[in-house]
Design a protein around this motif. Structure first.
Motif, mmCIF file in Angstrom:
data_model
loop_
_atom_site.group_PDB
_atom_site.id
_atom_site.type_symbol
_atom_site.label_atom_id
_atom_site.label_comp_id
_atom_site.label_asym_id
_atom_site.label_seq_id
_atom_site.Cartn_x
_atom_site.Cartn_y
_atom_site.Cartn_z
ATOM 1 N N TYR A 34 0.828 -1.200 0.000
ATOM 2 C CA TYR A 34 0.000 0.000 0.000
ATOM 3 C C TYR A 34 0.867 1.256 0.000
ATOM 4 O O TYR A 34 0.669 2.161 -0.799
ATOM 5 N N LEU B 122 -10.684 7.897 -0.180
ATOM 6 C CA LEU B 122 -10.871 6.737 0.700
ATOM 7 C C LEU B 122 -11.022 7.130 2.172
ATOM 8 O O LEU B 122 -11.892 6.632 2.869
ATOM 9 N N GLY C 158 -19.033 4.515 1.670
ATOM 10 C CA GLY C 158 -17.842 3.668 1.606
ATOM 11 C C GLY C 158 -16.534 4.306 2.006
ATOM 12 O O GLY C 158 -15.465 3.836 1.619
ATOM 13 N N VAL D 276 -13.501 5.227 4.654
ATOM 14 C CA VAL D 276 -12.887 4.765 5.895
ATOM 15 C C VAL D 276 -12.852 5.990 6.814
ATOM 16 O O VAL D 276 -12.123 6.950 6.557
ATOM 17 N N TYR E 53 -13.440 3.512 11.421
ATOM 18 C CA TYR E 53 -12.254 2.663 11.488
ATOM 19 C C TYR E 53 -11.549 2.883 12.819
ATOM 20 O O TYR E 53 -11.033 1.942 13.408
ATOM 21 N N ARG F 103 -12.683 0.787 17.878
ATOM 22 C CA ARG F 103 -11.211 0.795 17.919
ATOM 23 C C ARG F 103 -10.777 2.209 18.297
ATOM 24 O O ARG F 103 -11.128 3.167 17.616
ATOM 25 N N ALA G 167 -0.814 -7.450 10.875
ATOM 26 C CA ALA G 167 -2.116 -6.788 10.796
ATOM 27 C C ALA G 167 -2.154 -5.562 11.697
ATOM 28 O O ALA G 167 -2.631 -4.507 11.313
ATOM 29 N N GLN H 142 -0.290 -2.749 10.124
ATOM 30 C CA GLN H 142 -1.015 -2.045 9.074
ATOM 31 C C GLN H 142 -2.019 -1.077 9.671
ATOM 32 O O GLN H 142 -2.145 0.046 9.218
ATOM 33 N N ALA H 143 -2.747 -1.512 10.696
ATOM 34 C CA ALA H 143 -3.758 -0.645 11.290
ATOM 35 C C ALA H 143 -3.113 0.607 11.863
ATOM 36 O O ALA H 143 -3.610 1.709 11.690
ATOM 37 N N LEU I 175 -1.746 3.054 8.995
ATOM 38 C CA LEU I 175 -2.612 3.485 7.908
ATOM 39 C C LEU I 175 -2.700 4.994 7.801
ATOM 40 O O LEU I 175 -2.802 5.549 6.719
ATOM 41 N N ARG J 231 -14.208 -1.588 3.153
ATOM 42 C CA ARG J 231 -14.307 -0.365 2.346
ATOM 43 C C ARG J 231 -13.285 -0.483 1.226
ATOM 44 O O ARG J 231 -12.188 -1.012 1.444
ATOM 45 N N PHE J 232 -13.628 0.013 0.058
ATOM 46 C CA PHE J 232 -12.639 -0.035 -1.016
ATOM 47 C C PHE J 232 -12.773 1.155 -1.946
ATOM 48 O O PHE J 232 -13.831 1.768 -2.053
ATOM 49 N N VAL K 147 -7.779 -0.528 -3.413
ATOM 50 C CA VAL K 147 -7.359 -0.658 -2.014
ATOM 51 C C VAL K 147 -8.577 -1.043 -1.196
ATOM 52 O O VAL K 147 -9.624 -0.402 -1.287
ATOM 53 N N VAL L 75 -9.894 -1.848 2.740
ATOM 54 C CA VAL L 75 -9.587 -1.728 4.166
ATOM 55 C C VAL L 75 -10.641 -2.514 4.936
ATOM 56 O O VAL L 75 -11.839 -2.292 4.742
ATOM 57 N N HIS L 76 -10.171 -3.436 5.767
ATOM 58 C CA HIS L 76 -11.091 -4.215 6.590
ATOM 59 C C HIS L 76 -11.228 -3.506 7.935
ATOM 60 O O HIS L 76 -10.267 -3.405 8.692
ATOM 61 N N LEU L 77 -12.415 -2.994 8.216
ATOM 62 C CA LEU L 77 -12.600 -2.172 9.409
ATOM 63 C C LEU L 77 -12.349 -2.956 10.692
ATOM 64 O O LEU L 77 -11.852 -2.409 11.673
ATOM 65 N N GLY M 261 -8.437 -4.428 10.567
ATOM 66 C CA GLY M 261 -7.454 -3.398 10.247
ATOM 67 C C GLY M 261 -6.576 -3.698 9.055
ATOM 68 O O GLY M 261 -5.672 -2.925 8.732
ATOM 69 N N ARG M 262 -6.836 -4.799 8.382
ATOM 70 C CA ARG M 262 -5.955 -5.161 7.264
ATOM 71 C C ARG M 262 -6.223 -4.304 6.041
ATOM 72 O O ARG M 262 -7.356 -3.934 5.751
ATOM 73 N N VAL M 263 -5.146 -3.998 5.333
ATOM 74 C CA VAL M 263 -5.232 -3.255 4.079
ATOM 75 C C VAL M 263 -4.805 -4.190 2.968
ATOM 76 O O VAL M 263 -3.737 -4.803 3.040
#
Lengths: 353, 105
Positions: A2, A63, A89, A91, A116, A156, A230, A233-234, A237, B28-29, B37, B39-41, B44-46
């Motif tokens: 990313y 996004l 949609g 984030v 998020y 979160r 994981a 990444q969170a 971001l 979300r994409f 891209v 994003v899994h809310l 947290g994975r992208v």
């Protein structure tokens, strides 16, 4: 992938990837060093205008959307805007002081906005220090209670703090407090002037040794605990990325800030608007205003002074062009060198008070 | 619609033609040029997907069956139906592993 490829492409193609919405400058706390210019006035964007804006941004493939303020949850249409953002949609990240994150609001947030991340502000590790900065007695205890509720509801959360002269003796305690809560703590700074150039907050600047301590503690923590991919990444971001061309920050490249009155700015703290949503669409402003490229060039120029040294500003390990420019601007006004109408208007109001 | 829980992995071999697949509400994409891209809310994975992946994800924004997906891919990318079937199987398995999709009958 990313960061390596996608963010590079975002910048190369000038895609509006992230937007910060300052929904209101109203706040239920009264933080001493708050950067918002509460005297700034204008016509608030209506809910219908936010609907148009968010649909435009979704079409532009934006996004990330940050809802901030002031205290964003005080905006009368906060949940409608947040729900629309979810439906379209985005984030969504909510930056809040946490003061009204009670169970009802946390539940509505989770179900209607599905953010998020919730980012809350911490001002100290104890009530006396935290409340001294927020100038609202009881705000510390309420924050801890609300944070617990937010996590219980399944939001979160992360915590951000600005080191100041009033809380710098509690850096390690704040880290320990967040560890106990199971939340990441991010340090931001330096304390900057208000967005109208008012330098009063600078009196709260912490010592450079405090930033050195923070750097050492962060380094130690990175060494002690390698996060899972994981988690990594969170956490990463929303971190500031260094663009390919050396610049102090990513200003003007892939994001904008929009204030409550529809002013579209390259950065939250650079108060010069590129356009206004009462008169133009976000597409027009993003595609045609030269301001973004100009801000970008200033960030690139600023980086040249740090070719051999690490950036430093008021002791903090970074250099923000907005801090520099806002201070310079107010000095000019005080010296009568420039006639920035907004700032003179501000001084007039202050003098009247 | 009653989505299957992602606590268990979907066995793609048992995926019926009538079963609908869609992105979960936790995803979300956006398109970034030719790529996408996600994003899994929740976790947290992208996830970054290529052009074909982006096309599939866009299709999966609404419930769709595997045969419908296969036809859409065949039309869009002018590849043989046999090749699409095989690739689609692998791709859906990957999206399933990432907890990006859910199923319903």
């Amino acid at each position: 992938m990313y960061k390596d490829r996608i963010l590079r492409r975002v910048r190369e193609r000038r895609l509006l990837h992230s937007v910060s919405l300052e929904l209101t400058f109203q706040c239920n706390l009264h933080c001493y060093y708050c950067y918002n210019d509460r005297l700034k006035t204008g016509n608030m964007l209506s809910l219908d205008q936010y609907r148009v804006l968010l649909r435009d941004l979704a079409e532009m493939q934006t996004l990330f959307l940050m809802l901030t303020g002031g205290e964003p949850m005080l905006h009368p249409d906060f949940f409608e805007i947040g729900k629309l953002a979810q439906d379209l949609g985005f984030v969504v990240r909510v930056r809040t002081n946490g003061h009204i994150l009670n169970r009802d609001n946390c539940t509505r947030l989770r179900e209607e906005v599905a953010p998020y991340m919730i980012e809350v502000s911490l001002h100290g590790a104890t009530a006396d220090v935290h409340d001294r900065q927020t100038r609202v007695p009881g705000s510390f205890d309420r924050l801890l209670k609300n944070l617990s509720t937010a996590m219980d509801v399944g939001l979160r959360c992360s915590v951000v703090t600005t080191p100041t002269a009033w809380n710098e003796h509690q850096i390690e305690e704040m880290l320990a407090l967040c560890d106990a809560l199971g939340l990441p703590l991010r340090f931001q700074g330096p304390v900057g002037p208000r967005d109208n150039g008012d330098t009063e907050p600078l009196a709260l600047q912490p010592a450079q040794a405090t930033w050195d301590l923070i750097s050492a503690l962060q380094k130690q923590r990175r060494h002690d605990a390698m996060p899972s991919p994981a988690q990594d990444q969170a956490a990463d971001l929303f971190s500031e990325e260094q663009p390919e061309e050396r610049a102090m920050c990513g200003v003007g490249v892939s994001g904008v800030d929009i204030d409550p009155f529809g002013n579209v700015q390259a950065c939250m703290h650079l108060q010069e608007p590129a356009g206004n949503l009462h008169r133009q669409s976000i597409k027009d402003i993003w595609n045609h205003s030269p301001l973004f490229q100009q801000a970008r060039q200033r960030a690139v120029s600023a980086a040249k002074q740090f070719t051999d040294t690490s950036p430093r500003q008021f002791g903090a390990p970074l250099y923000c062009i907005a801090v520099e420019e806002n201070i310079r601007q107010i000095k000019k006004v005080r010296q009568g060198v420039d006639s920035a109408p907004v700032l003179i208007d501000y001084f007039d109001k202050i003098n009247r008070v | 619609m009653s989505p299957v829980s992602h606590n268990r992995k979907k066995d793609m071999e048992t995926l019926l033609d009538a079963e609908q697949i869609r992105l979960t509400s936790q995803v979300r994409f956006r398109a970034v040029g030719e790529e996408g891209v996600l994003v899994h809310l929740e976790n947290g994975r992208v996830i970054v997907v290529n052009e074909v992946g982006l096309f599939l994800v866009q299709q999966l924004a609404s419930p769709v069956t595997r045969p419908e997906l296969a036809r859409a891919v065949t039309r869009e990318f002018a590849v043989s139906a046999d090749r699409v079937q095989a690739d689609l199987q692998l791709y859906l398995e990957e999206l399933d592993r990432e907890q990006v999709i859910e199923y319903s009958t």
